[in-house]
Design a protein around this motif. Structure first.
Motif, PDB file in Angstrom:
ATOM      1  N   TYR A 132     -11.659   7.472  -6.317  1.00  0.00           N
ATOM      2  CA  TYR A 132     -10.544   6.589  -6.610  1.00  0.00           C
ATOM      3  C   TYR A 132     -11.044   5.420  -7.461  1.00  0.00           C
ATOM      4  O   TYR A 132     -12.193   4.982  -7.341  1.00  0.00           O
ATOM      5  N   PHE A 150     -13.511  -1.158  -9.700  1.00  0.00           N
ATOM      6  CA  PHE A 150     -14.215  -0.855  -8.460  1.00  0.00           C
ATOM      7  C   PHE A 150     -13.933   0.605  -8.143  1.00  0.00           C
ATOM      8  O   PHE A 150     -12.773   1.035  -8.134  1.00  0.00           O
ATOM      9  N   GLN A 183     -10.057   1.367  -8.346  1.00  0.00           N
ATOM     10  CA  GLN A 183      -9.276   0.222  -7.893  1.00  0.00           C
ATOM     11  C   GLN A 183      -9.385  -0.895  -8.908  1.00  0.00           C
ATOM     12  O   GLN A 183     -10.474  -1.372  -9.221  1.00  0.00           O
ATOM     13  N   GLN A 198      -3.862  -3.921  -7.953  1.00  0.00           N
ATOM     14  CA  GLN A 198      -3.305  -2.574  -7.881  1.00  0.00           C
ATOM     15  C   GLN A 198      -3.919  -1.832  -6.704  1.00  0.00           C
ATOM     16  O   GLN A 198      -5.000  -2.155  -6.244  1.00  0.00           O
ATOM     17  N   GLY A 199      -3.217  -0.817  -6.286  1.00  0.00           N
ATOM     18  CA  GLY A 199      -3.778   0.042  -5.252  1.00  0.00           C
ATOM     19  C   GLY A 199      -4.768   1.009  -5.862  1.00  0.00           C
ATOM     20  O   GLY A 199      -5.083   0.956  -7.039  1.00  0.00           O
ATOM     21  N   LEU A 200      -5.270   1.893  -5.039  1.00  0.00           N
ATOM     22  CA  LEU A 200      -6.230   2.882  -5.496  1.00  0.00           C
ATOM     23  C   LEU A 200      -5.509   4.006  -6.240  1.00  0.00           C
ATOM     24  O   LEU A 200      -4.420   4.431  -5.841  1.00  0.00           O
TER      25      LEU A 200
END
Lengths: 116, 115
Positions: free
Chosen positions: B35, B88, B37, B41-43
């Motif tokens: 994922y 990330f 990040q 924002q979300g993943l």
């Protein structure tokens, strides 16, 4: 396609009080799974609670509980007796029951601060 | 202790360079995920793999590549084609058996920065 929306970018709660974080989602499926994850400053994602859509009973894990309203497509998280260690980013996530590799669809997150 | 490890913790990429992020798990999980990040924002899912030697594109696979030669390892390469790689990156794994108990467990993450 499924979507997850968290409309509260930030929330604040006094220590020992109760706070509710909101989550709504959009899907045409009848059965699916919903999750709340916590991401503290360490950035490690930690599972808080999970719910299967066909189950009417709301999931509970110690001080954490959910209010699952399937018709309204709402999945809110209630944190009781808030503690300083609860301060984190909280993500709501959706997973289909069908074989799409088990991928999670995340909301944008709610940053929770806890005041002593 | 069982878990997921990611390395390095921080990674710097120069323009035009490919870099590889490591993800290893000793949970005996069949499924693994990557994922991304971004702030606010979300993943978002980049790639996932349900079994060895097989993987599928997620929602934002462009500019990334993966391999799954061993059950416990799922490295992610950020290629020069990825024009905005600063983010990330989180690796996760799950049993792959399906159902509610198939929880995804996450590694500690890698922060990638462009020089």
């Amino acid at each position: 396609a499924q979507t997850v929306t968290q409309s509260q970018p930030e929330m604040s709660v006094q220590e020992a009080e109760t706070v509710t974080l909101s989550c709504t989602y959009d899907t045409s499926e009848s059965d699916y799974y919903l999750f709340w994850y916590k991401q503290p400053p360490s950035r490690q994602m930690i599972l808080v609670i999970r719910q299967e859509a066909y189950k009417q009973q709301n999931a509970t894990e110690n001080r954490f509980s959910v209010n699952f309203q399937k018709a309204a497509k709402s999945f809110s998280l209630k944190i009781s007796d808030s503690q300083l260690g609860d301060a984190a980013m909280y993500f709501c996530a959706y997973r289909t029951q069908y074989n799409q590799g088990g991928k999670l669809i995340f909301g944008q997150g709610t940053e929770l601060s806890v005041k002593p | 202790d069982g878990g997921i490890t990611q390395s390095p913790k921080y990674l710097f990429r120069k323009e035009g360079q490919n870099v590889t992020l490591s993800c290893e798990q000793n949970l005996n999980h069949d499924a693994m995920y990557w994922y991304r990040q971004d702030p606010g924002q979300g993943l978002r899912l980049i790639y996932y793999s349900q079994i060895v030697n097989d993987f599928q594109k997620g929602d934002i696979a462009e500019g990334y590549s993966v391999s799954r030669e061993k059950k416990e390892s799922f490295p992610l390469t950020v290629t020069s084609a990825q024009k905005n790689p600063t983010a990330f990156y989180l690796c996760a794994s799950s049993s792959g058996t399906g159902g509610l108990r198939e929880t995804q467990y996450f590694g500690p993450g890698t922060r990638l920065l462009v020089l």
